[in-house]
Design an enzyme around this catalytic site. Structure first.
Site, mmCIF file in Angstrom:
data_model
loop_
_atom_site.group_PDB
_atom_site.id
_atom_site.type_symbol
_atom_site.label_atom_id
_atom_site.label_comp_id
_atom_site.label_asym_id
_atom_site.label_seq_id
_atom_site.Cartn_x
_atom_site.Cartn_y
_atom_site.Cartn_z
ATOM 1 C CB SER A 99 1.681 3.296 -8.401
ATOM 2 O OG SER A 99 2.412 2.808 -7.311
ATOM 3 C CG ASP A 319 -0.792 -3.587 -3.578
ATOM 4 O OD1 ASP A 319 -0.161 -2.950 -2.705
ATOM 5 O OD2 ASP A 319 -1.216 -3.067 -4.630
ATOM 6 C CG HIS A 322 -0.700 0.362 -4.932
ATOM 7 N ND1 HIS A 322 0.092 -0.712 -5.281
ATOM 8 C CD2 HIS A 322 -0.127 1.443 -5.472
ATOM 9 C CE1 HIS A 322 1.119 -0.288 -6.001
ATOM 10 N NE2 HIS A 322 1.006 1.021 -6.137
#
Ligand SMILES: *[C@@H]1O[C@H](CO)[C@@H](O)[C@H](O)[C@H]1NC(C)=O
Ligand SMILES: *[C@@H]1O[C@H](CO)[C@@H](O)[C@H](O)[C@H]1NC(C)=O
Ligand SMILES: *[C@@H]1O[C@H](CO)[C@@H](O)[C@H](O)[C@H]1NC(C)=O
Ligand SMILES: *[C@@H]1O[C@H](CO)[C@@H](O)[C@H](O)[C@H]1NC(C)=O
Ligand SMILES: *[C@@H]1O[C@H](CO)[C@@H](O)[C@H](O)[C@H]1NC(C)=O
Length: 349
Positions: A99, A319, A322
């Site tokens: 990702s 998170d 990312h």
């Protein structure tokens, strides 16, 4: 006359030495620049909720306005999307990885779209692992190949899902024929328990329940690099390795070291003690095996950006792995663009 000649030679030598010594695009600091961000996330038609921090309610905006400034006077080229599309007309560019590749691929498409907002664009899903965005006026395709490990994970009777460190059958079918490949893998190598997407690991015909993850990563990278060296036509295809994107969890647990951070780390001494082991493996592997793969050495500059993650304004409760878009991956793409259009050191002359 002679004296003039001597002076010119002397000057050229001095400039050359100075540039090669000081121009490292990947070492520098972050500075505020009002002309940033490079695009508005809400105008980007591909934007995904997990990276759209502003839309998800992130209250601060200054993280959007940092420009990477390398030390020693060398410049990161301003990203020129039209120039890129013209030069790469008719070509296929593929990001391969987890990702974090999605993060960079999306950023790249948003940057191109901002340059040609009225261009015809198509988006297709040839299969579960592939997404293709085509800027039709230029016939340029920017492709994402979702691959967690680059090497294969195969279901085998009696075992279940086997992570095969020496085998790269699935990938090579889709990588052949690309004009540019940008690879990345690391974040899934340390997964254990429920989120580990394999049951056994195989190396040299020996199937075991587990092994040292750094060593497994290193073996897989060698498999990958050997394949790239043997099968990629470097006259046609430019190959990059994305480098290791750092996280900002506290002790790698579900902490919140990136929550409420609004500024980059501004400490010249920060890096030396924090080089991830995976980065050493990547550097050694690429240096040893493939001389023609260019490393996008984005680790250090990203380590400074503890403010660049979604934290609670993404798709997960917290998170710190990312990156918000617009944001840090835009700089990775600027560096990619920079290294494509010019020999890095020439820029400081
Ligand atoms: C970055 O540059 C600074 C000063 O120019 C130097 O002290 C430091 O070691 C460099 N860091 C890396 C990772 O090259
Ligand atoms: C096979 O795996 C076992 C268990 O990890 C290990 O002890 C052994 O050395 C391995 N053999 C080879 C040939 O790699
Ligand atoms: C795994 O291997 C690496 C590199 O060989 C070593 O530095 C590390 O300590 C090992 N980790 C474990 C848990 O044994
Ligand atoms: C790549 O280009 C070089 C120099 O033009 C040439 O010698 C070489 O044969 C080419 N390699 C391939 C695989 O076409
Ligand atoms: C970085 O390290 C040098 C040498 O140890 C020290 O003099 C300097 O103050 C440090 N800089 C910062 C910002 O801590």
């Amino acid at each position: 006359m002679y004296r003039f000649f001597f002076l010119v030679v002397f000057a050229v030598v001095v400039v050359f030495i100075d540039a090669s010594k000081s121009c490292n695009l990947y070492n520098g600091s972050w500075v505020l620049d009002e002309s940033y961000p490079l695009y508005d996330s809400w105008r980007c038609p591909f934007m995904s909720k997990e990276f759209d921090c502003q839309k998800n309610g992130r209250p601060d905006r200054s993280y959007l306005e940092y420009r990477w400034r390398p030390n020693g006077g060398c410049q990161v080229s301003r990203f020129d999307g039209v120039d890129f599309l013209e030069k790469w007309r008719g070509k296929k560019i593929m990001f391969v990885g987890d990702s974090l590749s999605l993060n960079q691929w999306l950023s790249f498409n948003c940057m191109l779209h901002a340059a040609v907002p009225d261009s015809q664009i198509s988006k297709t899903h040839p299969n579960a692992d592939l997404t293709v965005i085509t800027f039709q006026d230029y016939e340029v395709s920017i492709i994402l190949h979702h691959s967690l490990f680059l090497v294969d994970v195969v279901k085998e009777a009696g075992y279940g899902r086997v992570l095969k460190l020496d085998s790269i059958e699935k990938g090579k079918k889709v990588w052949i024929g690309m004009d540019m490949l940008i690879f990345n893998t690391w974040h899934w190598w340390s997964r254990t328990g429920n989120t580990q997407p394999w049951d056994f690991v195989e190396h040299k015909g020996n199937i075991t329940k587990d092994m040292n993850r750094t060593e497994a990563f290193s073996i897989a990278l060698s498999t990958w690099a050997t394949w790239v060296n043997t099968h990629v036509d470097f006259n046609k295809t430019k190959v990059f390795f994305q480098g290791i994107s750092p996280t900002h969890y506290r002790g790698e647990k579900a902490g919140s070291a990136c929550l409420s951070q609004t500024r980059p780390i501004n400490d010249e001494n920060y890096t030396s003690t924090h080089q991830p082991l995976a980065m050493t493996v990547v550097k050694n592997t690429i240096r040893k095996i493939s001389k023609q793969v260019e490393l996008l050495d984005i680790t250090f500059l990203s380590q400074l950006r503890r403010d660049g993650h979604p934290s609670q304004y993404g798709s997960f409760p917290m998170d710190c792995s990312h990156w918000c878009l617009a944001g840090v991956p835009d700089t990775w793409n600027q560096l990619l663009y920079s290294s494509l259009i010019t020999d890095l050191c020439n820029q400081s002359l």
